[in-house]
Design an enzyme around this catalytic site. Structure first.
Site, PDB file in Angstrom:
ATOM      1  N   ARG A 254       0.842  -1.214   0.000  1.00 22.56           N
ATOM      2  CA  ARG A 254       0.000   0.000   0.000  1.00 22.56           C
ATOM      3  C   ARG A 254       0.879   1.268   0.000  1.00 22.56           C
ATOM      4  NH1 ARG A 254      -3.256  -3.582  -0.642  1.00 22.56           N
ATOM      5  NH2 ARG A 254      -5.348  -3.710   0.222  1.00 22.56           N
TER       6      ARG A 254
ATOM      7  N   SER B   6     -10.545  -0.448   3.148  1.00 22.13           N
ATOM      8  CA  SER B   6      -9.748  -0.521   4.379  1.00 22.13           C
ATOM      9  C   SER B   6      -9.366   0.883   4.801  1.00 22.13           C
ATOM     10  CB  SER B   6      -8.456  -1.298   4.157  1.00 22.13           C
ATOM     11  OG  SER B   6      -8.716  -2.595   3.740  1.00 22.13           O
TER      12      SER B   6
ATOM     13  N   GLU C  83      -4.837   4.090   6.083  1.00 21.99           N
ATOM     14  CA  GLU C  83      -4.442   3.812   4.707  1.00 21.99           C
ATOM     15  C   GLU C  83      -4.979   4.918   3.794  1.00 21.99           C
ATOM     16  OE1 GLU C  83      -6.357   1.796   1.510  1.00 21.99           O
ATOM     17  OE2 GLU C  83      -5.566  -0.062   2.334  1.00 21.99           O
TER      18      GLU C  83
HETATM   19  N1  EPU Z   1     -10.395 -10.227  10.686  1.00 21.64           N
HETATM   20  C1  EPU Z   1     -11.053 -10.213  11.900  1.00 21.64           C
HETATM   21  N2  EPU Z   1     -12.006  -9.265  12.095  1.00 21.64           N
HETATM   22  C2  EPU Z   1     -12.329  -8.339  11.156  1.00 21.64           C
HETATM   23  C3  EPU Z   1     -11.655  -8.359   9.924  1.00 21.64           C
HETATM   24  C4  EPU Z   1     -10.672  -9.316   9.705  1.00 21.64           C
HETATM   25  O1  EPU Z   1     -10.797 -11.017  12.778  1.00 21.64           O
HETATM   26  O2  EPU Z   1     -13.222  -7.535  11.407  1.00 21.64           O
HETATM   27  C5  EPU Z   1      -9.413 -11.292  10.420  1.00 21.64           C
HETATM   28  C6  EPU Z   1      -9.954 -12.291   9.409  1.00 21.64           C
HETATM   29  O3  EPU Z   1     -10.715 -13.279  10.024  1.00 21.64           O
HETATM   30  C7  EPU Z   1      -8.705 -12.840   8.796  1.00 21.64           C
HETATM   31  C8  EPU Z   1      -7.758 -11.671   8.830  1.00 21.64           C
HETATM   32  O4  EPU Z   1      -8.256 -10.759   9.802  1.00 21.64           O
HETATM   33  O5  EPU Z   1      -8.178 -13.870   9.566  1.00 21.64           O
HETATM   34  C9  EPU Z   1      -7.593 -10.995   7.490  1.00 21.64           C
HETATM   35  O6  EPU Z   1      -8.843 -10.525   7.030  1.00 21.64           O
HETATM   36  P1  EPU Z   1      -9.183 -10.338   5.462  1.00 21.64           P
HETATM   37  O7  EPU Z   1      -8.846 -11.564   4.727  1.00 21.64           O
HETATM   38  O8  EPU Z   1     -10.559  -9.810   5.369  1.00 21.64           O
HETATM   39  O9  EPU Z   1      -8.127  -9.287   4.947  1.00 21.64           O
HETATM   40  P2  EPU Z   1      -7.580  -7.952   5.597  1.00 21.64           P
HETATM   41  O10 EPU Z   1      -6.161  -8.167   5.975  1.00 21.64           O
HETATM   42  O11 EPU Z   1      -8.508  -7.488   6.668  1.00 21.64           O
HETATM   43  C10 EPU Z   1      -6.644  -7.021   3.339  1.00 21.64           C
HETATM   44  C11 EPU Z   1      -6.724  -5.743   2.542  1.00 21.64           C
HETATM   45  C12 EPU Z   1      -8.050  -5.661   1.797  1.00 21.64           C
HETATM   46  C13 EPU Z   1      -8.146  -6.853   0.856  1.00 21.64           C
HETATM   47  C14 EPU Z   1      -8.030  -8.124   1.696  1.00 21.64           C
HETATM   48  C15 EPU Z   1      -7.975  -9.357   0.838  1.00 21.64           C
HETATM   49  C16 EPU Z   1      -5.346  -4.167   3.712  1.00 21.64           C
HETATM   50  C17 EPU Z   1      -5.292  -2.930   4.539  1.00 21.64           C
HETATM   51  N3  EPU Z   1      -6.552  -4.608   3.396  1.00 21.64           N
HETATM   52  O12 EPU Z   1      -7.648  -6.946   4.353  1.00 21.64           O
HETATM   53  O13 EPU Z   1      -8.019  -4.477   0.997  1.00 21.64           O
HETATM   54  O14 EPU Z   1      -9.365  -6.851   0.148  1.00 21.64           O
HETATM   55  O15 EPU Z   1      -6.802  -8.125   2.475  1.00 21.64           O
HETATM   56  O16 EPU Z   1      -6.765  -9.402   0.143  1.00 21.64           O
HETATM   57  O17 EPU Z   1      -4.289  -4.689   3.365  1.00 21.64           O
HETATM   58  C18 EPU Z   1      -8.671  -2.185   0.766  1.00 21.64           C
HETATM   59  O18 EPU Z   1      -7.470  -1.933   0.685  1.00 21.64           O
HETATM   60  O19 EPU Z   1      -9.550  -1.303   0.702  1.00 21.64           O
HETATM   61  C19 EPU Z   1      -9.084  -3.592   0.991  1.00 21.64           C
HETATM   62  C20 EPU Z   1     -10.351  -3.913   1.190  1.00 21.64           C
END
Ligand code: EPU
Length: 338
Positions: free
Chosen positions: A162, A237, A333
């Site tokens: 990012r 995000s 972000e």
């Molecule tokens: N999780 C929680 N609670 C929550 C959200 C997430 O416990 O409320 C846990 C999930 O269960 C999982 C882990 O956190 O174990 C990761 O969650 P997720 O796969 O949803 O991905 P993320 O790390 O929360 C990132 C990106 C997203 C992208 C997803 C999928 C960033 C800041 N965000 O989210 O990007 O869609 O991975 O690749 O890196 C964006 O940038 O706008 C965006 C949506």
């Protein structure tokens, strides 16, 4: 090209924040952009494109320039690849769908990301195991001060998680006018490593996925847990996932063995900010019209009439709570316009 006065920016930012631009104009071509930047009567200019990665907290006392430069062009082609030049004002997701319809691979995991193509390199957008840098060839940008065009190679862009040159040394200096992507015509290298994609494809009974099937899986996953900005104001995000050292991670894991994590390198680990925020009790919470999404705590939402300042106050409260509970500093972000 007309310059308007006192225009609401509500429909130009996906958070639906209702602030005004003192002056506003839309540019449809690179030469119009140059013309606007040369207008001496408007000393301050503020660039807005898809408006999907910003939080506006006050009226903009400047000429707001809306980038609306459209067009797509195949600039070179082999049997295996095409190089596609996409103008900055093309909506990212519509562009992704059009490449998939033509059978070009590379963008399927990045389906349904809000925003325009020209801003994708700024934060090196990414989702489900793929980042813009994986398909990026180059981009063209106009120097705001001199109006000269410059070509940026992938190396010039200094992409990180990012992050890019445009968020650091290049911040506020350039306007990206087009992005060139390398897409595959055959032998697509599919990325289904991300757990949720695997599960989604299995549920759909797909064992040998096509690029379109992966895109559909990504769309289904995103729709199931991310709010649609057309329905409820948000910027995806709001925070980056914090990256911590191995020493800090080991200490953290001792206290929270159940926490999800991604290993980034031998010495760094990424911890999902969404998990940290949920553990602090914010998931689904609403404070006036500012809230934390009920399915993904990483996303802040505007239920209607929240001001940018109210969203920012909520973000700061969350940052403090995470710091207090976990001793981990999370950072926004989205670009906060103060
Ligand atoms: N999780 C929680 N609670 C929550 C959200 C997430 O416990 O409320 C846990 C999930 O269960 C999982 C882990 O956190 O174990 C990761 O969650 P997720 O796969 O949803 O991905 P993320 O790390 O929360 C990132 C990106 C997203 C992208 C997803 C999928 C960033 C800041 N965000 O989210 O990007 O869609 O991975 O690749 O890196 C964006 O940038 O706008 C965006 C949506």
């Amino acid at each position: 090209m007309t310059v308007q006065q006192n225009i609401s920016l509500k429909k130009y930012n996906t958070f639906d924040i209702d602030v005004n631009a003192k002056f506003f104009c839309e540019v449809n071509t690179v030469s119009e952009l140059r013309e606007v930047l040369q207008m001496k009567e408007y000393a301050d200019k503020f660039i807005i494109s898809g408006g999907s990665n910003m939080l506006l907290t006050k009226n903009i006392d400047a000429l707001v320039v809306h980038i609306h430069i459209k067009g797509k062009e195949v600039i070179s082609e082999t049997e295996d690849h095409i190089h596609l030049k996409v103008m900055a004002g093309e909506n990212w997701h519509e562009m992704v769908l059009s490449t998939l319809e033509r059978g070009y691979g590379g963008l399927e995991n990045m389906s349904l990301i809000p925003g325009n193509t020209g801003t994708a390199p700024i934060q090196n957008i990414g989702a489900y195991g793929v980042e813009l840098k994986d398909v990026f060839v180059s981009c063209e940008a106009m120097n705001i001060g001199t109006q000269e065009m410059r070509n940026f190679t992938k190396e010039d862009c200094q992409f990180g998680y990012r992050d890019s040159y445009f968020k650091n040394e290049g911040n506020g200096k350039y306007i990206i006018t087009s992005v060139t992507l390398e897409l595959s015509k055959r032998n697509h290298s599919l990325n289904t490593s991300y757990g949720a994609i695997k599960t989604e494809l299995e549920q759909q009974g797909i064992t040998v996925p096509s690029i379109k099937a992966i895109s559909n899986a990504v769309i289904a996953i995103r729709q199931s847990k991310l709010p649609d900005p057309a329905i409820i104001g948000n910027s995806g995000s709001f925070f980056k996932n914090p990256v911590v050292s191995r020493v800090a991670f080991e200490q953290f894991q001792k206290n929270y063995p159940e926490a999800p994590f991604y290993k980034v390198s031998e010495d760094s680990y990424k911890i999902p900010a969404g998990w940290l925020i949920e553990q602090c009790g914010f998931k689904g919470k609403r404070f006036g019209d500012a809230g934390v999404h009920h399915k993904q705590a990483l996303v802040l939402v505007n239920y209607g009439k929240a001001s940018g300042q109210e969203i920012l106050n909520l973000a700061n409260t969350i940052i403090r709570a995470v710091k207090e509970k976990f001793s981990i500093q999370i950072k926004p972000e989205v670009n906060i316009i103060k």
